[in-house]
Design an enzyme around this catalytic site. Structure first.
Site, PDB file in Angstrom:
ATOM      1  N   SER A  98       0.821  -1.210   0.000  1.00  0.00           N
ATOM      2  CA  SER A  98       0.000   0.000   0.000  1.00  0.00           C
ATOM      3  C   SER A  98       0.859   1.266   0.000  1.00  0.00           C
ATOM      4  O   SER A  98       1.683   1.456  -0.894  1.00  0.00           O
ATOM      5  CB  SER A  98      -0.964  -0.047   1.193  1.00  0.00           C
ATOM      6  OG  SER A  98      -1.940   0.945   1.088  1.00  0.00           O
ATOM      7  N   ASP A 221     -10.379  -4.291  -5.391  1.00  0.00           N
ATOM      8  CA  ASP A 221      -9.782  -3.609  -4.248  1.00  0.00           C
ATOM      9  C   ASP A 221     -10.471  -2.256  -4.081  1.00  0.00           C
ATOM     10  O   ASP A 221     -10.391  -1.404  -4.967  1.00  0.00           O
ATOM     11  CB  ASP A 221      -8.272  -3.437  -4.502  1.00  0.00           C
ATOM     12  CG  ASP A 221      -7.534  -2.731  -3.372  1.00  0.00           C
ATOM     13  OD1 ASP A 221      -8.188  -2.206  -2.462  1.00  0.00           O
ATOM     14  OD2 ASP A 221      -6.296  -2.710  -3.411  1.00  0.00           O
ATOM     15  N   HIS A 249      -7.319  -5.403  -0.191  1.00  0.00           N
ATOM     16  CA  HIS A 249      -6.125  -4.571  -0.334  1.00  0.00           C
ATOM     17  C   HIS A 249      -4.914  -5.177   0.377  1.00  0.00           C
ATOM     18  O   HIS A 249      -3.863  -4.559   0.426  1.00  0.00           O
ATOM     19  CB  HIS A 249      -6.463  -3.186   0.267  1.00  0.00           C
ATOM     20  CG  HIS A 249      -5.476  -2.106  -0.016  1.00  0.00           C
ATOM     21  ND1 HIS A 249      -5.207  -1.624  -1.284  1.00  0.00           N
ATOM     22  CD2 HIS A 249      -4.669  -1.391   0.833  1.00  0.00           C
ATOM     23  CE1 HIS A 249      -4.299  -0.661  -1.209  1.00  0.00           C
ATOM     24  NE2 HIS A 249      -3.949  -0.507   0.061  1.00  0.00           N
TER      25      HIS A 249
END
Length: 268
Positions: A98, A221, A249
């Site tokens: 991320s 996602d 995610h």
């Protein structure tokens, strides 16, 4: 002069595994190094692995937190550079989840000798929408509301965000773990990190990331659509996009085997 011992304590740095090649694993927002546990038993058979916690996360030294230093992702990038220098690392493979993908990207531009390859799990250079040319997934007003919820009801915010991030079709245990991880983070630090994460825009840096890079995107996602992975693959000079048939995610937690195999193949 860098206080090497302080750096390792500050970021709760751990070295595991064996192998001539090194993997540097960087967790995402609201998480810690424990989130890599589904990958590390197998990866440590092939590689030396560096694990750490960002200041304010996990078992890091929270007394080292500085709002000024960490008001930009560059502050977190500086921590990674200091860890690498302390461990005398170079030519490692950086694996980020991320927001850490762009933190690793910043490091790769500032100190290209540290990482020879990048693996990005569910990355995004910017969460904001800038129509018509770019859709990061969120209008500024949406993110303002999310941050306001953090201020008003932190537990409620964690319980709202965790299923969105983990993917509602994935196990309640993992969703609960992520919510618990959010809740165990100091709310003020989490709020600052969230603001930096959600409001930053690093699209302009993508063309400067010269290392071979593998982008692992989830098919579904809520935080980073496939179109974002496609955008990054177009912008980054030496990158490949691989879409994993998955929801959520946090692919390294929900689909560890697919991620592990991709890492072993790409980093060997």
């Amino acid at each position: 002069m860098l206080d090497t011992n302080n750096v390792l304590i500050r970021n709760n740095v751990k070295l595991i595994g064996q192998g001539s090649k090194t993997l540097f694993l960087a967790h995402g927002f609201g998480c810690d190094q424990n989130m890599w546990r589904f990958l590390t038993p197998e990866l440590s058979k092939h590689f030396t692995i560096v694990l750490f916690d960002y200041v304010g996360s996990g078992a890091s030294d929270i007394s080292q937190y500085s709002k000024k230093r960490y008001s930009k992702l560059e502050g977190y990038a500086d921590d990674i550079i200091e860890i690498c220098d302390t461990l005398e690392l170079s030519d490692a493979t950086f694996i980020g989840h991320s927001v850490s993908c762009m933190i690793g990207g910043i490091v790769s531009i500032q100190r290209p000798e540290l990482f020879s390859k990048l693996i990005m799990i569910c990355p995004t250079p910017c969460f904001l929408n800038f129509p018509p040319e770019y859709f990061g997934g969120f209008d500024k007003e949406d993110l303002k509301e999310l941050l306001n919820l953090m201020d008003k009801n932190y537990i409620g915010w964690a319980n709202y965000l965790a299923p969105l991030v983990m993917g509602t079709t994935n196990s309640d245990d993992l969703i609960g773990e992520l919510s618990g991880s959010f809740c165990s983070t100091d709310p003020v630090i989490a709020r600052n990190f969230a603001e930096v994460t959600f409001y930053s825009d690093y699209r302009h840096l993508l063309k400067a990331i010269k290392q071979p890079s593998l982008i692992l995107q989830s098919e579904n996602d809520a935080l980073a659509a496939i179109s974002i992975g496609e955008f990054m693959a177009r912008e980054m000079p030496d990158s490949n996009l691989k879409v994993i048939a998955a929801d959520g995610h946090c692919l390294h937690m929900t689909h560890p085997e697919a991620i592990m195999n991709s890492i072993i193949e790409y980093a060997k």
